[in-house]
Design an enzyme around this catalytic site. Structure first.
Site, PDB file in Angstrom:
ATOM      1  N   LYS A  44       0.879  -1.057   0.114  1.00 25.96           N
ATOM      2  CA  LYS A  44       0.049   0.017  -0.018  1.00 25.96           C
ATOM      3  C   LYS A  44       0.833   1.168  -0.043  1.00 25.96           C
ATOM      4  O   LYS A  44       1.863   1.384   0.602  1.00 25.96           O
ATOM      5  CB  LYS A  44      -1.222   0.036   1.339  1.00 25.96           C
ATOM      6  CG  LYS A  44      -1.872   1.415   1.353  1.00 25.96           C
ATOM      7  CD  LYS A  44      -2.315   1.280   2.365  1.00 25.96           C
ATOM      8  CE  LYS A  44      -3.492   2.957   2.276  1.00 25.96           C
ATOM      9  NZ  LYS A  44      -4.210   3.045   4.208  1.00 25.96           N
TER      10      LYS A  44
ATOM     11  N   GLU B   2     -10.046  12.258  11.699  1.00 26.30           N
ATOM     12  CA  GLU B   2      -9.674  11.301  12.249  1.00 26.30           C
ATOM     13  C   GLU B   2      -8.445  11.150  13.152  1.00 26.30           C
ATOM     14  O   GLU B   2      -7.201  12.396  13.359  1.00 26.30           O
ATOM     15  CB  GLU B   2      -8.250  11.200  10.978  1.00 26.30           C
ATOM     16  CG  GLU B   2      -7.560   9.548  11.844  1.00 26.30           C
ATOM     17  CD  GLU B   2      -7.269   9.044  10.622  1.00 26.30           C
ATOM     18  OE1 GLU B   2      -6.529   7.712  10.650  1.00 26.30           O
ATOM     19  OE2 GLU B   2      -6.794   9.536   9.235  1.00 26.30           O
TER      20      GLU B   2
END
Length: 402
Positions: free
Chosen positions: A156, A206
């Protein structure tokens, strides 16, 4: 020379005031460029003036902050607090300071007046938006990274792109902050000076990590989809996100990394088996709340944040290789984007947030940032569309369109 500290409220950060109509929005209304504003789900902070800057040297950020807080307390500050931002590269200069005066209030979401709409952006006849890189170039970068993943190089990488918005007249930063805060009052809204005539502002959903006493909370987000103005379609997208194999895998990678990095510092770590959903005004996100009990009070919230940063949600896996791919692929320096913003006190408590949905403002220009997590199953067009959707938070605040 340091100025004598002033404490605007008798309570400490560990004991926010009881909710009162207009207190939190009063701090929001009082913000002016150069001040430090941070609104979280637990409190609203407005720092004015500078009692002590946190220096830049070879020590890790949490050690420099701890020393600055200890110095401030030794100099007579009754409840010193650091407010500010740390870049994506923790070794780069940060923008951290102990304010001379700190005003505190309950969270914005507890103030009924936050529901009042902000003034809409003034018409800007000469707003120019530059995409850097262009969408087709960004899509090509995603495709290249996906090809390398299929060859087994890494699993990723988070790739970002930027927009530069140029205005014909000075931008109204306090008005932009108002629109961001009132649009998502349950999130993390910030406006912090990062240089002369430069302000980092945003509305991040977040939480990287918080520490209150011995309680530790992290809330990693990974896996996203743009919201729809049509209610039925919006619900369909949310349900599909919860079942998306690609997004669930991306999310699991981040949650596992957060849990592994918190484990040495915590006991009784609780990690839910499946994510839930978090919504902002423009996006749905997969969300997992990880909780634990601190092994020792000597570990501050910022030390935990530095141990977690950067998570795979903003960098990739494996981290060192993902960093290299980001440097090779992104045609810009991230600066404070995907770094951390937050507060910390001399007892080690604090909240540190991932710096996303943000921009850096100068008198007549904005630099906006947005990224997307790229995995082997990613489609270049979809990731490009995701970044465009994330840009909408700020474009609506300034009155511009992509």
């Amino acid at each position: 020379m340091s100025t004598a500290p002033q404490v605007a409220e008798p309570h400490t950060l560990a004991e926010p005031a009881h909710p009162a109509v207009g207190v939190a929005t009063g701090l929001l209304n009082s913000y002016a460029p150069g001040a430090r504003f941070l609104g979280t789900p637990t409190r609203t902070l407005l720092g004015e003036g500078v009692h002590r800057e946190v220096p830049h040297d070879g020590r890790p950020p949490h050690q420099r902050v701890a020393a600055a807080l200890a110095d401030a307390r030794a100099a007579g500050h009754p409840a010193p607090v650091v407010l500010g931002a740390i870049p994506f590269d923790q070794d780069a200069p940060a923008a951290l300071a102990v304010p001379a005066t700190l005003h505190t209030a309950p969270p914005l979401i507890a103030d009924p007046l936050v529901a009042l709409p902000a003034e809409p952006p003034s018409p800007q006849d000469e707003l120019t938006v530059h995409q850097e890189p262009a969408p087709e170039q960004y899509a090509a970068s995603v495709a290249s990274v996906v090809d390398r993943m299929w060859q087994g190089e890494f699993s990723k990488v988070v790739l970002a792109r930027t927009l530069r918005v140029d205005a014909a007249r000075p931008l109204d930063v306090p008005a932009m902050l108002q629109r961001l805060a009132r649009r998502d009052p349950s999130g993390y809204t910030f406006a912090l000076p990062t240089g002369p005539d430069r302000t980092l502002l945003g509305a991040s959903p977040e939480l990287l990590v918080s520490r209150h006493g011995d309680r530790v909370v992290a809330n990693p987000l990974a896996g996203s989809v743009a919201r729809s103005t049509d209610l039925a379609e919006d619900v369909r997208r949310a349900a599909a996100l919860l079942e998306s194999a690609k997004d669930l895998h991306e999310h699991a990678v981040v949650v596992n990394a957060v849990a592994e990095n918190l484990a040495p510092h915590c006991t009784g770590l609780t990690v839910p088996d499946r994510p839930t959903l978090v919504r902002t005004a423009t996006m749905w996100h997969l969300s997992t709340t990880v909780t634990g009990t601190l092994r020792t009070r000597d570990t501050s919230a910022l030390e935990l944040a530095c141990a977690l940063h950067p998570t795979p949600a903003v960098c990739g896996t494996p981290t060192s290789l993902a960093r290299r791919v980001i440097r090779e692929t992104e045609p810009f320096d991230r600066g404070f984007f995907t770094g951390m913003v937050g507060w910390g006190d001399a007892d080690g408590d604090g909240e540190w947030v991932v710096t996303i949905r943000c921009a850096e403002a100068e008198p007549t220009s904005l630099r906006l940032y947005a990224g997307a997590g790229v995995v082997a199953a990613s489609e270049p067009a979809a990731e490009t569309a995701e970044t465009a959707a994330k840009f909408r938070t700020f474009l609506s605040a300034v009155g511009a369109r992509l």
